[in-house]
Design an enzyme around this catalytic site. Structure first.
Site, PDB file in Angstrom:
ATOM      1  N   HIS A 156      -1.162  -1.345  -4.456  1.00 43.67           N
ATOM      2  CA  HIS A 156      -2.393  -0.623  -3.715  1.00 43.67           C
ATOM      3  C   HIS A 156      -2.371   0.929  -3.584  1.00 43.67           C
ATOM      4  CE1 HIS A 156      -6.006  -1.608  -1.206  1.00 43.67           C
ATOM      5  NE2 HIS A 156      -5.612  -0.825  -0.410  1.00 43.67           N
ATOM      6  N   SER A 174       0.641  -1.214   0.093  1.00 42.19           N
ATOM      7  CA  SER A 174      -0.086   0.074  -0.045  1.00 42.19           C
ATOM      8  C   SER A 174       0.919   1.309   0.060  1.00 42.19           C
ATOM      9  CB  SER A 174      -1.029  -0.045   1.409  1.00 42.19           C
ATOM     10  OG  SER A 174      -1.635   1.330   1.289  1.00 42.19           O
ATOM     11  N   MET A 190     -11.740  -5.258   4.944  1.00 42.09           N
ATOM     12  CA  MET A 190     -11.075  -4.372   5.998  1.00 42.09           C
ATOM     13  C   MET A 190     -10.820  -5.142   7.399  1.00 42.09           C
ATOM     14  SD  MET A 190     -10.145  -1.793   3.884  1.00 42.09           S
ATOM     15  CE  MET A 190      -9.120  -1.040   5.122  1.00 42.09           C
ATOM     16  N   ASP A 194      -4.487   4.044  -2.313  1.00 43.24           N
ATOM     17  CA  ASP A 194      -5.669   4.551  -1.309  1.00 43.24           C
ATOM     18  C   ASP A 194      -6.088   5.703  -1.723  1.00 43.24           C
ATOM     19  OD1 ASP A 194      -6.142   2.042   0.613  1.00 43.24           O
ATOM     20  OD2 ASP A 194      -4.016   2.531   0.912  1.00 43.24           O
ATOM     21  N   GLY A 223       0.948  -1.740   4.276  1.00 44.68           N
ATOM     22  CA  GLY A 223       1.441  -0.694   3.984  1.00 44.68           C
ATOM     23  C   GLY A 223       2.908  -0.704   4.824  1.00 44.68           C
ATOM     24  N   GLY A 248      -1.210   1.678   9.693  1.00 43.89           N
ATOM     25  CA  GLY A 248      -0.438   1.446  10.999  1.00 43.89           C
ATOM     26  C   GLY A 248      -1.402   1.083  12.217  1.00 43.89           C
ATOM     27  N   PHE A 279      -6.604   5.023   7.873  1.00 47.77           N
ATOM     28  CA  PHE A 279      -5.183   5.360   8.359  1.00 47.77           C
ATOM     29  C   PHE A 279      -4.293   3.847   8.258  1.00 47.77           C
ATOM     30  CE2 PHE A 279      -8.049   7.971  10.507  1.00 47.77           C
ATOM     31  CZ  PHE A 279      -7.580   9.394  10.223  1.00 47.77           C
ATOM     32  N   MET A 336     -11.991   5.033  -1.013  1.00 43.63           N
ATOM     33  CA  MET A 336     -12.607   5.189   0.145  1.00 43.63           C
ATOM     34  C   MET A 336     -13.218   6.334   0.230  1.00 43.63           C
ATOM     35  SD  MET A 336      -9.598   3.923   2.884  1.00 43.63           S
ATOM     36  CE  MET A 336      -8.464   3.707   1.497  1.00 43.63           C
ATOM     37  N   ASP A 345      -6.908  -5.871   3.901  1.00 45.47           N
ATOM     38  CA  ASP A 345      -6.189  -4.814   4.104  1.00 45.47           C
ATOM     39  C   ASP A 345      -6.184  -4.159   5.522  1.00 45.47           C
ATOM     40  OD1 ASP A 345      -5.154  -2.189   3.642  1.00 45.47           O
ATOM     41  OD2 ASP A 345      -6.865  -1.631   2.396  1.00 45.47           O
ATOM     42  N   GLY A 346      -5.243  -4.231   6.184  1.00 46.47           N
ATOM     43  CA  GLY A 346      -4.934  -3.446   7.309  1.00 46.47           C
ATOM     44  C   GLY A 346      -4.421  -4.324   8.404  1.00 46.47           C
ATOM     45  N   GLY A 347      -3.181  -3.953   9.036  1.00 46.32           N
ATOM     46  CA  GLY A 347      -2.406  -4.579  10.068  1.00 46.32           C
ATOM     47  C   GLY A 347      -1.804  -5.798   9.603  1.00 46.32           C
ATOM     48  N   HIS A 388      -8.095   1.684  -4.177  1.00 47.26           N
ATOM     49  CA  HIS A 388      -8.938   1.259  -3.254  1.00 47.26           C
ATOM     50  C   HIS A 388      -9.754   2.628  -2.803  1.00 47.26           C
ATOM     51  CE1 HIS A 388      -9.471   0.507   1.379  1.00 47.26           C
ATOM     52  NE2 HIS A 388     -10.697   0.586   0.704  1.00 47.26           N
ATOM     53  N   MET A 426      -8.797   8.748  -0.606  1.00 45.20           N
ATOM     54  CA  MET A 426      -9.569   9.033   0.691  1.00 45.20           C
ATOM     55  C   MET A 426     -10.070  10.523   0.432  1.00 45.20           C
ATOM     56  SD  MET A 426      -7.221   7.794   3.899  1.00 45.20           S
ATOM     57  CE  MET A 426      -6.437   6.378   3.816  1.00 45.20           C
TER      58      MET A 426
HETATM   59  C1  DX5 Z   1      -6.239   2.015   5.293  1.00 48.18           C
HETATM   60  C2  DX5 Z   1      -5.763   1.672   3.934  1.00 48.18           C
HETATM   61  C3  DX5 Z   1      -4.621   0.608   3.846  1.00 48.18           C
HETATM   62  C4  DX5 Z   1      -3.539   1.022   4.693  1.00 48.18           C
HETATM   63  C5  DX5 Z   1      -2.983  -0.123   5.451  1.00 48.18           C
HETATM   64  O1  DX5 Z   1      -7.365   2.476   5.382  1.00 48.18           O
HETATM   65  O2  DX5 Z   1      -6.984   1.265   3.214  1.00 48.18           O
HETATM   66  O3  DX5 Z   1      -4.439   0.474   2.517  1.00 48.18           O
HETATM   67  O4  DX5 Z   1      -2.298   1.594   3.753  1.00 48.18           O
HETATM   68  O5  DX5 Z   1      -1.844   0.115   6.244  1.00 48.18           O
HETATM   69  P1  DX5 Z   1      -1.142  -0.905   7.007  1.00 48.18           P
HETATM   70  O6  DX5 Z   1      -0.745  -2.053   6.285  1.00 48.18           O
HETATM   71  O7  DX5 Z   1       0.094  -0.088   7.675  1.00 48.18           O
HETATM   72  O8  DX5 Z   1      -2.222  -1.359   8.157  1.00 48.18           O
HETATM   73 ZN    ZN Z   2      -6.476   0.149   1.069  1.00 46.42          ZN
END
Ligand code: DX5
Ligand code: ZN
Length: 216
Positions: free
Chosen positions: A33, A8, A137, A35, A197, A145, A143, A68, A175-177, A66, A37
């Site tokens: 990827h 990401s 998700m 993002d 990410g 991290g 965000f 958002m 996606d996420g963590g 992606h 927003m």
């Molecule tokens: C969050 C994004 C993710 C983000 C993931 O809303 O959609 O793609 O970059 O970040 P990490 O991998 O750090 O959780």
């Molecule tokens: Zn994403």
């Protein structure tokens, strides 16, 4: 099949974006990827088409975008122009999801649908066969991290059996963590594509981090 990995860009160093894309181009990443927003659908603003367009020009990996944002239908053409190959919209942002998916496909892109952590997978029962990908998700979007939400594993298992029951070839993206530990659990639960990410871009050796995920 090796795990598919889509790093990401949100976690990249924007003071040297060209270098970051070079790293992706020279790595074993499958996709990139991106993002987008809008500060309305999620409480944060990332980047728009003035960044996505040049990224699309220099990135040799397929762009996995992606959105958002509210009203994603208004931006389908711009994503196509930026050379997106995969375009994912949020279930929660689409009143007429079937129409949105058909519009994405009519432009020659693959269509993905993202679900927030609180949205159950069974809302996709009547549209799953039209989805090229479902994005689970595993954090609340907005965000990088954040801490992985473990209940996502149950959602993936359920979604996997819905896909198998229907005999469709919809991919499951998460996606996420995502890191080596959560990534392993996600793959065991049935995920096909890992988005990461911080784990990739904040690593000492991002290309190695990508390889680590691909081996899961
Ligand atoms: C969050 C994004 C993710 C983000 C993931 O809303 O959609 O793609 O970059 O970040 P990490 O991998 O750090 O959780
Ligand atoms: Zn994403």
């Amino acid at each position: 099949m090796k795990t598919m990995v889509s790093p990401s860009l949100l976690a990249a160093d924007y003071t040297c974006l060209g270098k970051e894309i070079d790293m992706i181009n020279n790595s074993n990443a499958d996709w990139l990827h991106c993002d987008i927003m809008d500060g309305v659908f999620v409480p944060n603003i990332s980047f728009g088409f003035s960044v996505l367009d040049p990224v699309g020009q220099i990135c040799k990996k397929p762009l996995d975008v992606h959105l958002m944002i509210v009203n994603p239908d208004n931006y389908i053409d711009l994503c196509k122009n930026a050379s997106a190959e995969w375009l994912t919209v949020h279930y929660e942002a689409c009143t007429h999801l079937h129409r949105t998916i058909q519009q994405i496909k009519s432009k020659g892109m693959k269509a993905g649908v993202a679900l927030n952590p609180a949205t159950p997978v069974n809302v996709l029962e009547d549209i799953l066969h039209d989805c090229d990908m479902v994005l689970i998700m595993s954090v609340n979007p907005g965000f990088g991290g954040q801490k992985f939400i473990r209940h996502s594993l149950e959602k993936i298992k359920k979604l996997k059996s819905m896909i198998n029951e229907r005999g469709c070839n919809t991919l499951i993206q998460v996606d996420g963590g995502v890191n080596l530990e959560t990534g392993k659990e996600l793959i065991d639960a049935g995920a096909d594509v890992l988005v990461a990410g911080s784990f990739v871009f904040k690593a000492e050796n991002p290309a190695e981090a990508i390889n680590g995920l691909k081996e899961l």
